[in-house]
Write an enzyme that holds these catalytic residues in place. Structure first.
Site, PDB file in Angstrom:
ATOM      1  N   SER A  52       0.833  -1.208   0.000  1.00  0.00           N
ATOM      2  CA  SER A  52       0.000   0.000   0.000  1.00  0.00           C
ATOM      3  C   SER A  52       0.870   1.262   0.000  1.00  0.00           C
ATOM      4  O   SER A  52       0.363   2.352  -0.255  1.00  0.00           O
ATOM      5  CB  SER A  52      -0.952   0.014   1.197  1.00  0.00           C
ATOM      6  N   HIS A  53       2.175   1.131   0.285  1.00  0.00           N
ATOM      7  CA  HIS A  53       3.047   2.307   0.299  1.00  0.00           C
ATOM      8  C   HIS A  53       4.345   2.109  -0.484  1.00  0.00           C
ATOM      9  O   HIS A  53       5.325   2.805  -0.264  1.00  0.00           O
ATOM     10  CB  HIS A  53       3.301   2.759   1.746  1.00  0.00           C
ATOM     11  N   ASP A 193      -4.883   0.463   1.203  1.00  0.00           N
ATOM     12  CA  ASP A 193      -5.378  -0.906   0.982  1.00  0.00           C
ATOM     13  C   ASP A 193      -6.816  -0.894   0.476  1.00  0.00           C
ATOM     14  O   ASP A 193      -7.210  -1.795  -0.281  1.00  0.00           O
ATOM     15  CB  ASP A 193      -5.248  -1.744   2.262  1.00  0.00           C
TER      16      ASP A 193
HETATM   17  P1  NDP Z   1      -1.346  -3.945   8.699  1.00  0.00           P
HETATM   18  O1  NDP Z   1      -2.682  -4.108   9.294  1.00  0.00           O
HETATM   19  O2  NDP Z   1      -1.048  -4.651   7.434  1.00  0.00           O
HETATM   20  O3  NDP Z   1      -0.211  -4.358   9.739  1.00  0.00           O
HETATM   21  C1  NDP Z   1      -0.118  -3.709  10.983  1.00  0.00           C
HETATM   22  C2  NDP Z   1       0.985  -4.323  11.803  1.00  0.00           C
HETATM   23  O4  NDP Z   1       0.566  -5.594  12.268  1.00  0.00           O
HETATM   24  C3  NDP Z   1       2.278  -4.548  11.037  1.00  0.00           C
HETATM   25  O5  NDP Z   1       3.345  -4.302  11.891  1.00  0.00           O
HETATM   26  C4  NDP Z   1       2.186  -6.022  10.636  1.00  0.00           C
HETATM   27  O6  NDP Z   1       3.449  -6.634  10.473  1.00  0.00           O
HETATM   28  C5  NDP Z   1       1.449  -6.604  11.817  1.00  0.00           C
HETATM   29  N1  NDP Z   1       0.627  -7.743  11.480  1.00  0.00           N
HETATM   30  C6  NDP Z   1      -0.261  -7.851  10.476  1.00  0.00           C
HETATM   31  N2  NDP Z   1      -0.876  -9.050  10.531  1.00  0.00           N
HETATM   32  C7  NDP Z   1      -0.365  -9.699  11.592  1.00  0.00           C
HETATM   33  C8  NDP Z   1      -0.585 -10.987  12.168  1.00  0.00           C
HETATM   34  N3  NDP Z   1      -1.468 -11.839  11.657  1.00  0.00           N
HETATM   35  N4  NDP Z   1       0.139 -11.333  13.261  1.00  0.00           N
HETATM   36  C9  NDP Z   1       1.033 -10.482  13.786  1.00  0.00           C
HETATM   37  N5  NDP Z   1       1.307  -9.255  13.277  1.00  0.00           N
HETATM   38  C10 NDP Z   1       0.605  -8.873  12.198  1.00  0.00           C
HETATM   39  O7  NDP Z   1      -1.018  -2.382   8.508  1.00  0.00           O
HETATM   40  P2  NDP Z   1      -2.018  -1.204   8.173  1.00  0.00           P
HETATM   41  O8  NDP Z   1      -2.839  -1.652   7.023  1.00  0.00           O
HETATM   42  O9  NDP Z   1      -2.700  -0.737   9.394  1.00  0.00           O
HETATM   43  O10 NDP Z   1      -1.005  -0.073   7.686  1.00  0.00           O
HETATM   44  C11 NDP Z   1      -0.294  -0.259   6.479  1.00  0.00           C
HETATM   45  C12 NDP Z   1       0.682   0.853   6.261  1.00  0.00           C
HETATM   46  O11 NDP Z   1      -0.003   2.058   5.959  1.00  0.00           O
HETATM   47  C13 NDP Z   1       1.580   1.192   7.449  1.00  0.00           C
HETATM   48  O12 NDP Z   1       2.930   1.120   7.008  1.00  0.00           O
HETATM   49  C14 NDP Z   1       1.225   2.613   7.820  1.00  0.00           C
HETATM   50  O13 NDP Z   1       2.295   3.399   8.291  1.00  0.00           O
HETATM   51  C15 NDP Z   1       0.726   3.131   6.475  1.00  0.00           C
HETATM   52  N6  NDP Z   1      -0.111   4.309   6.657  1.00  0.00           N
HETATM   53  C16 NDP Z   1       0.424   5.535   6.402  1.00  0.00           C
HETATM   54  C17 NDP Z   1      -0.325   6.684   6.614  1.00  0.00           C
HETATM   55  C18 NDP Z   1       0.259   8.031   6.418  1.00  0.00           C
HETATM   56  O14 NDP Z   1      -0.417   9.020   6.663  1.00  0.00           O
HETATM   57  N7  NDP Z   1       1.504   8.160   5.992  1.00  0.00           N
HETATM   58  C19 NDP Z   1      -1.729   6.596   7.047  1.00  0.00           C
HETATM   59  C20 NDP Z   1      -2.159   5.249   7.307  1.00  0.00           C
HETATM   60  C21 NDP Z   1      -1.394   4.147   7.105  1.00  0.00           C
HETATM   61  P3  NDP Z   1       4.033  -6.896   8.978  1.00  0.00           P
HETATM   62  O15 NDP Z   1       4.399  -5.527   8.470  1.00  0.00           O
HETATM   63  O16 NDP Z   1       5.201  -7.790   9.183  1.00  0.00           O
HETATM   64  O17 NDP Z   1       2.938  -7.527   8.179  1.00  0.00           O
HETATM   65  O1  PYC Z   2      -2.938   4.463   3.499  1.00  0.00           O
HETATM   66  O2  PYC Z   2      -4.224   5.589   4.880  1.00  0.00           O
HETATM   67  C1  PYC Z   2      -3.274   5.512   4.082  1.00  0.00           C
HETATM   68  C2  PYC Z   2      -2.472   6.736   3.834  1.00  0.00           C
HETATM   69  C3  PYC Z   2      -2.818   8.032   4.065  1.00  0.00           C
HETATM   70  C4  PYC Z   2      -1.742   8.804   3.678  1.00  0.00           C
HETATM   71  C5  PYC Z   2      -0.774   7.979   3.218  1.00  0.00           C
HETATM   72  N1  PYC Z   2      -1.233   6.714   3.341  1.00  0.00           N
END
Ligand code: NDP
Ligand code: PYC
Length: 341
Positions: A52-53, A193
């Protein structure tokens, strides 16, 4: 986490992907320094399977730069405000080059005071958060970071979206092991996502978001167009998202997720907000023992049946990429090359 598409997967060296991304970002208005930092960040996400990033975000960077919404050539202004406090004005540019500019001072303060805060404002963050914290743990430090994004999440119990997807990332050293890292949106799903699911024509489980009428939906398009996301874990995730708004925006001097208006900049995608990073030196109280205690915790978790630590999937993908090259689909690679013009 969704996979990006069914196009054939190619493997390319990390350095080659980073160079391609850097060339695209420079071609579309970033300075060499900014392009270098963002390209390394984005190639790292692609390498680790953080789809997703990864390269999925490059068209968004390009359209944002073209819209004039972000300053791709900004130079961050670093202020040494207190023994444990660094503030950075990112100048309307990206947060990661601002972190890079302040990093040495932040490290010096964390090592001398035992803890230091980096408050970044007037910044855009469009990336995964773990690349901002994991390197501190590689150096034996504990790091926590929060960043707010753009209004698309309904606070628990409310009627309309207000919060951003507001991730929290944490990293800690672990003896004889990669650092313990988690990085998670406080929304039930990252916005990226939801976009990937919409592009793939997949439906989502209930509980991720609502449609334009506030009704639960499994349709990612309905969430993206007029609808909204929900916080993860009901009132608990909602409270964490509120905390992120306070720390990343109110404390740093950045915008709340609802406080900027990009309507006059069609193509703008990068939230203009703030970011907080807290770095702690565990050796101040624990000597070298902290990393050993981390290891003990992991072992105990595994002993009670845990088979996947947060961060472990990424480390596995990284290992494969280091051996075989970074996975990029043929469609993605063609799209990237077209952006070179
Ligand atoms: P996920 O739900 O995919 O994962 C969240 C965390 O949980 C990760 O550390 C992941 O490890 C871990 N994880 C996932 N599944 C399991 C499992 N079954 N058992 C144990 N650990 C698990 O992430 P999100 O979808 O919430 O976020 C995705 C990305 O989006 C992040 O990198 C976040 O920083 C980014 N984001 C950025 C934003 C921005 O404004 N810049 C805004 C929102 C999100 P692993 O990575 O090893 O899978
Ligand atoms: O995936 O929610 C997101 C997000 C917001 C800004 C960058 N990534």
């Amino acid at each position: 986490m969704s996979t990006p598409s069914t196009s054939p997967v190619l493997r390319m060296p990390f350095a080659e992907l980073q160079a391609l991304l850097q060339a695209i970002l420079q071609r579309h208005g970033c300075s060499e320094t900014v392009a270098n930092v963002l390209a390394h960040n984005c190639a790292s996400a692609q390498r680790d399977g953080a789809h997703s990033h990864g390269v999925f975000r490059i068209p968004g960077y390009v359209s944002t730069l073209a819209s004039g919404w972000v300053n791709g050539r900004a130079t961050a202004q670093v202020s040494d405000v207190a023994p444990g406090y660094v503030s950075v004005d990112a100048g309307g540019g990206f947060a990661q080059p601002a972190l890079a500019a302040a990093r040495a001072l932040l490290l010096e303060k964390a090592r001398s005071a035992g803890i230091a805060v980096l408050a970044i404002h007037n910044s855009h963050h469009f990336a995964a958060l773990w690349p901002d914290v994991e390197p501190f743990a590689d150096e034996g430090l504990v790091a926590l970071s929060v960043v707010n994004s753009m209004t698309c999440v309904v606070p628990h119990g409310a009627r309309k979206a207000l919060f951003g997807t507001n991730p929290i990332a944490f990293a800690a050293p672990c003896a004889e092991h990669d650092p313990i890292v988690f990085d998670m949106a406080t929304s039930a799903m990252a916005h990226g996502d939801v976009q990937i699911a919409a592009r793939a024509g997949e439906s989502l489980p209930l509980g991720i978001g609502v449609d334009a009428n506030g009704q639960p939906t499994t349709d990612p398009d309905a969430i993206l167009h007029g609808g909204a996301l929900l916080p993860f874990g009901g009132h608990k995730g909602s409270a964490l998202s509120m905390m992120v708004e306070l720390l990343a925006a109110a404390l740093t001097g950045g915008h709340f997720s609802w406080e900027f208006d990009w309507a006059a900049h069609p193509g703008a995608k990068t939230p203009w907000t703030g970011q907080l990073i807290i770095v702690i030196d565990p050796s101040k109280t624990q000597g070298q023992r902290f990393a050993q205690r981390s290891r003990e915790l992991v072992e105990q978790m595994q002993a009670v049946g845990l088979s996947r630590m947060p961060g472990e999937r990424r480390y596995r993908e990284r290992e494969v990429a280091q051996r075989e090259g970074v996975a990029v689909t043929a469609t993605e690679l063609q799209g990237l090359r077209e952006l070179l013009g």
